[in-house]
Design a protein around this motif. Structure first.
Motif, PDB file in Angstrom:
ATOM      1  N   ARG A  88       0.830  -1.217   0.000  1.00 34.56           N
ATOM      2  CA  ARG A  88       0.000   0.000   0.000  1.00 34.56           C
ATOM      3  C   ARG A  88       0.860   1.261   0.000  1.00 34.56           C
ATOM      4  NH1 ARG A  88      -3.013  -2.438   4.877  1.00 34.56           N
ATOM      5  NH2 ARG A  88      -3.329  -0.299   5.531  1.00 34.56           N
ATOM      6  N   TYR A 101      -4.828   7.884   8.626  1.00 30.81           N
ATOM      7  CA  TYR A 101      -4.923   6.429   8.503  1.00 30.81           C
ATOM      8  C   TYR A 101      -6.386   6.001   8.563  1.00 30.81           C
ATOM      9  CZ  TYR A 101      -4.325   1.506   9.769  1.00 30.81           C
ATOM     10  OH  TYR A 101      -4.396   0.127   9.800  1.00 30.81           O
ATOM     11  N   TYR A 151      -5.555 -10.611   7.511  1.00 31.57           N
ATOM     12  CA  TYR A 151      -5.761  -9.987   6.201  1.00 31.57           C
ATOM     13  C   TYR A 151      -6.590 -10.882   5.286  1.00 31.57           C
ATOM     14  CZ  TYR A 151      -2.398  -6.424   7.536  1.00 31.57           C
ATOM     15  OH  TYR A 151      -1.759  -5.393   8.178  1.00 31.57           O
ATOM     16  N   HIS A 184      -9.788  -8.074  12.700  1.00 35.23           N
ATOM     17  CA  HIS A 184      -8.785  -7.025  12.463  1.00 35.23           C
ATOM     18  C   HIS A 184      -9.431  -5.798  11.831  1.00 35.23           C
ATOM     19  CE1 HIS A 184      -4.586  -6.019  10.541  1.00 35.23           C
ATOM     20  NE2 HIS A 184      -4.850  -5.258  11.585  1.00 35.23           N
ATOM     21  N   HIS A 271       0.360  -1.199  21.285  1.00 34.21           N
ATOM     22  CA  HIS A 271       0.188   0.173  20.775  1.00 34.21           C
ATOM     23  C   HIS A 271       0.142   1.162  21.935  1.00 34.21           C
ATOM     24  CE1 HIS A 271      -0.127  -0.290  16.450  1.00 34.21           C
ATOM     25  NE2 HIS A 271      -0.925  -1.330  16.633  1.00 34.21           N
ATOM     26  N   ASP A 322       5.819  -4.023  14.620  1.00 36.19           N
ATOM     27  CA  ASP A 322       4.476  -3.903  14.023  1.00 36.19           C
ATOM     28  C   ASP A 322       4.541  -3.988  12.494  1.00 36.19           C
ATOM     29  OD1 ASP A 322       1.709  -3.713  14.033  1.00 36.19           O
ATOM     30  OD2 ASP A 322       1.679  -1.524  14.067  1.00 36.19           O
ATOM     31  N   SER A 327       0.162   0.639   8.162  1.00 35.23           N
ATOM     32  CA  SER A 327       0.599   1.698   9.075  1.00 35.23           C
ATOM     33  C   SER A 327       2.105   1.712   9.290  1.00 35.23           C
ATOM     34  CB  SER A 327      -0.104   1.528  10.426  1.00 35.23           C
ATOM     35  OG  SER A 327       0.236   0.279  11.001  1.00 35.23           O
TER      36      SER A 327
HETATM   37  O1  NIG Z   1      -1.082  -2.761  14.182  1.00 33.45           O
HETATM   38  N1  NIG Z   1      -3.849  -1.214  13.948  1.00 33.45           N
HETATM   39  C1  NIG Z   1      -4.209  -2.195  13.323  1.00 33.45           C
HETATM   40  N2  NIG Z   1      -3.463  -3.057  12.657  1.00 33.45           N
HETATM   41  C2  NIG Z   1      -2.174  -2.765  12.149  1.00 33.45           C
HETATM   42  C3  NIG Z   1      -2.238  -2.031  10.874  1.00 33.45           C
HETATM   43  C4  NIG Z   1      -2.718  -2.873   9.809  1.00 33.45           C
HETATM   44  C5  NIG Z   1      -2.716  -2.230   8.457  1.00 33.45           C
HETATM   45  O2  NIG Z   1      -2.801  -0.997   8.323  1.00 33.45           O
HETATM   46  O3  NIG Z   1      -2.641  -3.014   7.518  1.00 33.45           O
HETATM   47  C6  NIG Z   1      -1.328  -2.110  13.188  1.00 33.45           C
HETATM   48  O4  NIG Z   1      -0.881  -0.965  13.052  1.00 33.45           O
END
Ligand code: NIG
Ligand code: FE
Length: 414
Positions: A88, A101, A151, A184, A271, A322, A327
């Motif tokens: 992405r 985001y 995913y 997710h 997080h 992460d 992100s």
């Molecule tokens: O840990 N916050 C949610 N999940 C992921 C991001 C996943 C994505 O953007 O594909 C994270 O940052």
């Protein structure tokens, strides 16, 4: 019996003892002129070179002279989204132009876009790219990686992601710890039907647990994704299935996921950018590890989690990359180390604890990995420099010279 001896380490950092809270995170068990003996992949002895070598015959074994080098436990990345299809890069540019985001996610990009690509990726393709990703982790001194599904958001793809991780764990030197992250994101067809989607994901999770494809369950507890109540319901079911718990908590909005993590006995809460003072206090009195992901805050241009405050409040903090396609498309340990030092004011001793023994505890493996101690797996790294202080000082640069996994040299960057 095969024996390996690493001797004359300018600094041997053992990280011995269990997971560490607060000021104990600075206690890293440093030995000057250190020596480690490994027998059949397991650590047999640790001490100063003089003390240890007086007990062993070095004739029939492999000896590594680590003069002028620091030696420490293999690093553990306890939060990644290792397996996904597609990329992405466009979203990264949109964010640089001012999109957020969450706004990209709400208009059908974000995780939904990775779901489309992941559903179109085969098991073999996951394994092929997974190997390359693990090679990069290993080159940076990582010997254990947690990886999440999340995913697919349907039965077949979620299971395929977990199967890919099982395969990678079998064929790659790096250990892979699989996490089921079915909840997710909420796809457009499930908007307003989140409870139904959670029911569906609980069924998929049962299949994953029955087939021993997951050790952990995780959920994205966030505004416009899953509520605290939905997260409690899903994680409670996971616990009944014998899975360990993790949670993506209080990342963008303060919802109370941190408090929920402690209430449910999650092994980690991850997080935590918006974690409340009360949530941090609860974490500090619990065994739940506070897993901080500074590279995500950096890539999203968000404020960093309050790492310094958490440690001063007595929390046990871990750090992880992460790594994911949205992100935070980086698995750079040097970047994580630099950000933790420069933007979260963590000392190098705290950072090393956060990437070894505390990260091991976030994976429920602290009795086997995360420190250089008798009886543990010989997952050890050797730096190109004499002290761990070079890790943040040589900012953003990989200074791992050699990686030893289960007592075997699996990577040399010399
Ligand atoms: O840990 N916050 C949610 N999940 C992921 C991001 C996943 C994505 O953007 O594909 C994270 O940052
Ligand atoms: Fe994540």
């Amino acid at each position: 019996m095969s024996r390996l001896i690493i001797k004359n380490a300018a600094e041997l950092v053992t990280c011995k003892g269990g997971p560490k809270h607060g000021k104990n995170m600075s206690e890293i068990g440093r030995i000057h002129d250190g020596c480690v003996v490994v027998e059949d992949g397991i650590i047999a002895d640790v001490g100063t070179t003089d003390e240890v070598l007086s007990k062993y015959d070095t004739d029939d074994c492999m000896v590594i002279d680590a003069s002028g080098r620091a030696v420490l436990p293999g690093l553990i990345d306890s939060h990644t989204h290792l397996i996904f299809g597609g990329y992405r890069a466009d979203e990264f540019s949109w964010r640089m132009r001012g999109d957020t985001y969450m706004s990209i996610m709400e208009r059908g990009g974000g995780i939904t876009s990775s779901v489309r690509a992941t559903r179109n990726t085969s098991l073999d393709e996951f394994v092929e790219t997974g190997k390359k990703r693990l090679d990069k982790f290993m080159a940076m001194g990582v010997t254990t990686v947690e990886g999440k599904s999340g995913y697919g958001l349907d039965h077949d793809t979620e299971i395929r992601q977990l199967e890919a991780m099982k395969k990678l764990d079998e064929i790659h030197p790096v250990d892979v710890v699989p996490t089921f992250l079915g909840p997710h994101s909420v796809l457009p067809e499930y908007k307003g039907k989140e409870e139904e989607f959670i029911d569906y994901m609980i069924e998929v999770m049962k299949c994953a647990a029955d087939n021993k494809l997951a050790e952990f369950a995780d959920i994205f507890c966030e505004k416009n994704v899953f509520t605290v109540e939905q997260s409690r319901r899903f994680l409670t079911e996971a616990k009944k299935l014998g899975l360990n718990l993790k949670i993506h908590a209080d990342e963008m909005v303060q919802l109370g996921g941190t408090e929920l993590a402690v209430e449910l006995g999650c092994m980690s809460a991850d997080h935590l950018l918006q974690a409340s003072d009360r949530g941090i206090e609860m974490l500090s009195e619990s065994a739940t590890i506070a897993t901080l992901l500074p590279a995500t805050a950096f890539c999203l241009k968000e404020e960093f989690a309050r790492g310094r405050y958490m440690i001063d409040s007595g929390c046990a903090v871990a750090l992880a990359t992460d790594f994911n396609p949205g992100s935070c498309f980086t698995n750079s340990m040097p970047l994580v180390i630099a950000l933790a030092a420069l933007h979260m004011n963590m000392s190098i001793e705290e950072i090393v604890t956060a990437l070894t023994i505390n990260a091991a505890a976030a994976l429920g493996r602290d009795s086997k990995i995360g420190s250089i101690e008798k009886g543990k797996k010989a997952d050890i790294i050797i730096l190109e420099y004499p002290s761990i202080h070079f890790l943040p000082y040589h900012a953003g640069v990989n200074i791992v010279e050699a990686v030893i996994k289960n007592g075997e040299i699996v990577r040399s960057n010399q």
